[in-house]
Scaffold this active site. Structure first.
Site, PDB file in Angstrom:
ATOM      1  CB  VAL A   1     -12.862  30.935  16.396  1.00 11.57           C
ATOM      2  CG1 VAL A   1     -12.744  29.732  15.473  1.00 11.57           C
ATOM      3  CG2 VAL A   1     -11.505  31.307  16.971  1.00 11.57           C
TER       4      VAL A   1
ATOM      5  CB  VAL B   1       1.436  12.752   8.376  1.00 11.28           C
ATOM      6  CG1 VAL B   1       2.485  13.485   7.562  1.00 11.28           C
ATOM      7  CG2 VAL B   1       0.178  12.546   7.540  1.00 11.28           C
TER       8      VAL B   1
ATOM      9  N   GLY C   1      -7.312  18.935  15.872  1.00  7.63           N
ATOM     10  CA  GLY C   1      -7.900  19.379  17.121  1.00  7.63           C
ATOM     11  C   GLY C   1      -7.565  20.825  17.440  1.00  7.63           C
TER      12      GLY C   1
ATOM     13  CG  HIS D   1     -46.251  11.676   5.050  1.00  2.00           C
ATOM     14  ND1 HIS D   1     -45.222  10.766   5.148  1.00  2.00           N
ATOM     15  CD2 HIS D   1     -46.834  11.464   3.827  1.00  2.00           C
ATOM     16  CE1 HIS D   1     -45.187  10.023   4.039  1.00  2.00           C
ATOM     17  NE2 HIS D   1     -46.148  10.445   3.226  1.00  2.00           N
TER      18      HIS D   1
HETATM   19  C1  LIG Z   1     -13.279  25.512  10.804  1.00  2.00           C
HETATM   20  C2  LIG Z   1     -14.130  25.477  12.053  1.00  2.00           C
HETATM   21  C3  LIG Z   1     -15.465  25.135  11.948  1.00  2.00           C
HETATM   22  C4  LIG Z   1     -16.268  25.113  13.084  1.00  2.00           C
HETATM   23  N1  LIG Z   1     -17.574  24.771  12.946  1.00  2.00           N
HETATM   24  C5  LIG Z   1     -18.374  24.751  14.022  1.00  2.00           C
HETATM   25  C6  LIG Z   1     -19.748  24.445  13.898  1.00  2.00           C
HETATM   26  O1  LIG Z   1     -20.244  24.192  12.802  1.00  2.00           O
HETATM   27  N2  LIG Z   1     -20.516  24.456  15.012  1.00  2.00           N
HETATM   28  C7  LIG Z   1     -19.993  24.734  16.244  1.00  2.00           C
HETATM   29  O2  LIG Z   1     -20.733  24.722  17.222  1.00  2.00           O
HETATM   30  N3  LIG Z   1     -18.692  25.022  16.392  1.00  2.00           N
HETATM   31  C8  LIG Z   1     -17.869  25.050  15.319  1.00  2.00           C
HETATM   32  N4  LIG Z   1     -16.561  25.380  15.469  1.00  2.00           N
HETATM   33  C9  LIG Z   1     -16.060  25.645  16.826  1.00  2.00           C
HETATM   34  C10 LIG Z   1     -16.462  27.057  17.251  1.00  2.00           C
HETATM   35  O3  LIG Z   1     -15.897  27.977  16.348  1.00  2.00           O
HETATM   36  C11 LIG Z   1     -15.983  27.327  18.666  1.00  2.00           C
HETATM   37  O4  LIG Z   1     -16.474  26.328  19.522  1.00  2.00           O
HETATM   38  C12 LIG Z   1     -16.495  28.674  19.146  1.00  2.00           C
HETATM   39  O5  LIG Z   1     -16.052  29.705  18.311  1.00  2.00           O
HETATM   40  C13 LIG Z   1     -16.023  28.943  20.578  1.00  2.00           C
HETATM   41  O6  LIG Z   1     -16.491  30.165  20.979  1.00  2.00           O
HETATM   42  P1  LIG Z   1     -15.776  30.996  22.129  1.00  2.00           P
HETATM   43  O7  LIG Z   1     -16.705  32.127  22.426  1.00  2.00           O
HETATM   44  O8  LIG Z   1     -15.366  30.116  23.223  1.00  2.00           O
HETATM   45  O9  LIG Z   1     -14.431  31.574  21.507  1.00  2.00           O
HETATM   46  P2  LIG Z   1     -13.908  31.985  20.071  1.00  2.00           P
HETATM   47  O10 LIG Z   1     -14.966  31.971  19.044  1.00  2.00           O
HETATM   48  O11 LIG Z   1     -12.686  31.162  19.852  1.00  2.00           O
HETATM   49  O12 LIG Z   1     -13.497  33.506  20.272  1.00  2.00           O
HETATM   50  C14 LIG Z   1     -12.517  33.872  21.164  1.00  2.00           C
HETATM   51  C15 LIG Z   1     -12.104  35.297  20.857  1.00  2.00           C
HETATM   52  O13 LIG Z   1     -11.279  35.761  21.926  1.00  2.00           O
HETATM   53  C16 LIG Z   1     -10.219  36.505  21.383  1.00  2.00           C
HETATM   54  N5  LIG Z   1      -9.118  36.564  22.360  1.00  2.00           N
HETATM   55  C17 LIG Z   1      -8.258  35.571  22.714  1.00  2.00           C
HETATM   56  N6  LIG Z   1      -7.398  36.042  23.664  1.00  2.00           N
HETATM   57  C18 LIG Z   1      -7.736  37.333  23.912  1.00  2.00           C
HETATM   58  C19 LIG Z   1      -7.235  38.341  24.777  1.00  2.00           C
HETATM   59  N7  LIG Z   1      -6.219  38.117  25.602  1.00  2.00           N
HETATM   60  N8  LIG Z   1      -7.834  39.550  24.751  1.00  2.00           N
HETATM   61  C20 LIG Z   1      -8.889  39.802  23.940  1.00  2.00           C
HETATM   62  N9  LIG Z   1      -9.407  38.888  23.100  1.00  2.00           N
HETATM   63  C21 LIG Z   1      -8.843  37.663  23.081  1.00  2.00           C
HETATM   64  C22 LIG Z   1      -9.873  35.730  20.112  1.00  2.00           C
HETATM   65  O14 LIG Z   1      -9.120  36.529  19.228  1.00  2.00           O
HETATM   66  C23 LIG Z   1     -11.277  35.417  19.586  1.00  2.00           C
HETATM   67  O15 LIG Z   1     -11.772  36.468  18.795  1.00  2.00           O
HETATM   68  C24 LIG Z   1     -15.730  25.440  14.344  1.00  2.00           C
HETATM   69  C25 LIG Z   1     -14.379  25.803  14.463  1.00  2.00           C
HETATM   70  C26 LIG Z   1     -13.592  25.822  13.329  1.00  2.00           C
HETATM   71  C27 LIG Z   1     -12.148  26.227  13.452  1.00  2.00           C
END
Ligand SMILES: Cc1cc2nc3c(=O)[nH]c(=O)nc-3n(C[C@H](O)[C@H](O)[C@H](O)COP(=O)(O)OP(=O)(O)OC[C@H]3O[C@@H](n4cnc5c(N)ncnc54)[C@H](O)[C@@H]3O)c2cc1C
Length: 473
Positions: free
Chosen positions: A44, A240, A274, A447
């Site tokens: 993500v 909403v 969320g 500074h």
């Molecule tokens: C618009 C937006 C902006 C954000 N901005 C920030 C920011 O500025 N700073 C920050 O720290 N965080 C930010 N976040 C949050 C951040 O993206 C997440 O906290 C982070 O990506 C979590 O990482 P993760 O490794 O847990 O999983 P993710 O990045 O969610 O990746 C999980 C992956 O697992 C894959 N997956 C799921 N199920 C399976 C399965 N059964 N088999 C194989 N693959 C699977 C998914 O497809 C995905 O590719 C933002 C989120 C959004 C939506």
């Protein structure tokens, strides 16, 4: 201790938690398979979160700053936005980063399987490949890093291209004339800021009494004031109640006190209320993994689940749902798998809202301290007294330290202002190093920089600041 090179490890999910875990595991000599539906790792964060949103926010900041420059005698004219080029630039950033991760996986001999994993048992996964076909694979350890997805409000779910979530909002298919943002959390405010800078009239609806629920109010205030100018409306204590598509837009009805309008039609509606953990992994019931009432996989400080062969990290393993927390958990889980004595017990996890001004905090917040009736002293340095802030024409910032009155240890740092996201790292280091306010006061900061405000806030704590005047009592 097991020899790491004898361990076969699967990492399910290629986000900042998953790819960091996979790469470190490979570096420690393990045989690693990384499974994710995308063509390259990134998750993500890289494909539809942190990175594309920050690319767009950078463009938004430039647009706003070019307007502000009129105050300094520089007129660039009204910015002309080529949305297609902006979109392709943002996509090129994502492609560069995710392609780079694909390369790094190959260089480390991480087996990357493009597909979706399901459990056959605690040590075996069945992978349905994106390009067709299935494969069963056995592992000694499995690290779940399946992340999260946008939460949905069932009553607001309408089947319409006018309804956006964070993923479709980042696609910027067009620049709508009006946009309703449901939810005043960081994702809604960041994306709302992008659209407002591009020319959309943005309204935000937040059910609590303030934007960024949970963050300290004095940090949110400067942001609220600026967003009031950028946005059409900020409706607080409001929800909403319904969304209905009609010719030319989506009609939203609002509920709440002191609302001037009870309904309005918008070109598009972004629901950002969320995120939900992706813990509904097929076959998980064949393992001993436990999921809590909010859908998070339960883990201990070693990131181990109730099933000793399975670890969980990142968004799926609990709050805060942030990329850097996911990465550090991933690294910890791998060290534990390697047999090293590790545990995930940070004293501070920074949080940054990349709006303009940015809002950042680390360690304990004032809101948390008050709720816990914890004794703290708060020292604030207003950016109106910062030379650097004046040169940037941005005196709306504030830096504050939360200090233990007995030990003088820094327990928390909060910053609002441009660049707060970069400045907060010093606060996190201070907390992790058990720094005293005196350490910050005596550390010479360059500074003129905004970083000085951290030192200045410590001076305020001791009553030794020469940049602000406090009459003697
Ligand atoms: C618009 C937006 C902006 C954000 N901005 C920030 C920011 O500025 N700073 C920050 O720290 N965080 C930010 N976040 C949050 C951040 O993206 C997440 O906290 C982070 O990506 C979590 O990482 P993760 O490794 O847990 O999983 P993710 O990045 O969610 O990746 C999980 C992956 O697992 C894959 N997956 C799921 N199920 C399976 C399965 N059964 N088999 C194989 N693959 C699977 C998914 O497809 C995905 O590719 C933002 C989120 C959004 C939506």
């Amino acid at each position: 201790m097991a020899d790491p090179s004898s361990l076969r490890v699967a990492v399910v999910g290629g986000g900042p938690g998953g790819y960091a875990a996979a790469f470190l595991a490979a570096d420690l000599g393990m045989k690693v398979t990384l499974i994710d539906p995308e063509v390259n790792p990134g998750g993500v964060c890289l494909y539809r979160g942190c990175i594309p949103s920050k690319a767009l926010l950078h463009a938004a900041k430039l647009i706003e700053e070019s307007r502000q420059a009129k105050n300094w005698g520089i007129d660039f004219g009204e910015p002309k936005v080529d949305v297609a080029r902006l979109r392709s630039w943002k996509e090129s950033v994502v492609k560069k980063l995710t392609g780079g991760l694909g390369q790094l996986a190959k260089q480390r001999s991480v087996e990357y399987v493009q597909g979706r994993a399901a459990f056959e048992n605690s040590n075996s996964l069945r992978v349905t490949k994106t390009k067709g076909g299935e494969e069963s694979l056995n592992f000694d350890r499995i690290i779940l890093a399946t992340g999260s997805r946008p939460a949905v409000i069932p009553s607001l779910k309408i089947d319409s291209p006018r309804l956006l979530d964070s993923t479709s909002a980042l696609d910027i298919a067009d620049v709508p004339k009006t946009l309703l943002v449901v939810g005043g959390g960081y994702i809604g405010l960041e994306l709302g800021s992008v659209y407002a800078a591009l020319g959309t009239r943005v309204s935000v609806v937040e059910m609590t009494d303030g934007l960024l629920p949970g963050a300290d109010r004095d940090l949110v205030l400067p942001l609220h004031k600026r967003l009031e100018k950028m946005f059409d409306a900020i409706l607080l204590n409001a929800t909403v109640a319904s969304l209905k598509e009609e010719k030319g837009g989506v009609r939203a009805t609002f509920e709440g006190k002191a609302l001037k309008e009870r309904e309005k039609v918008f070109d598009k509606v972004l629901v950002s209320v969320g995120r939900k953990p992706n813990s509904e992994i097929r076959g998980l019931e064949k393992t001993r993994v436990k999921v809590d009432s909010r859908g998070f996989i339960q883990v201990n400080k070693q990131l181990q689940t109730a099933d000793s062969a399975i670890f969980a990290i990142g968004d799926v393993a609990g709050e805060p749902m942030l990329a850097h927390k996911a990465t550090h958990e991933g690294r910890t889980a791998v060290e534990v798998v390697a047999g090293h004595k590790y545990s995930f017990e940070p004293n501070a996890i920074p949080a940054v809202v990349f709006t303009d001004p940015e809002v950042a905090w680390t360690g304990i917040t004032e809101t948390e301290a008050r709720a816990q009736a914890k004794q703290i002293k708060v020292a604030k340095f207003p950016w109106g007294a910062s030379g650097r802030a004046l040169t940037l024409d941005r005196t709306d910032g504030l830096t504050k330290l939360l200090i233990d009155p007995e030990t003088e240890r820094v327990l928390g740092v909060g910053i609002v202002g441009p660049g707060a996201g970069e400045l907060i790292a010093e606060g996190t280091l201070a907390i992790e190093m058990a720094a005293l306010a005196g350490d910050l006061e005596l550390t010479i900061h360059p500074h003129p920089t905004l970083s000085e405000t951290v030192m200045n806030a410590a001076e305020v704590f001791y009553g030794t600041s020469t940049d602000v005047y406090r009459p003697k009592r």
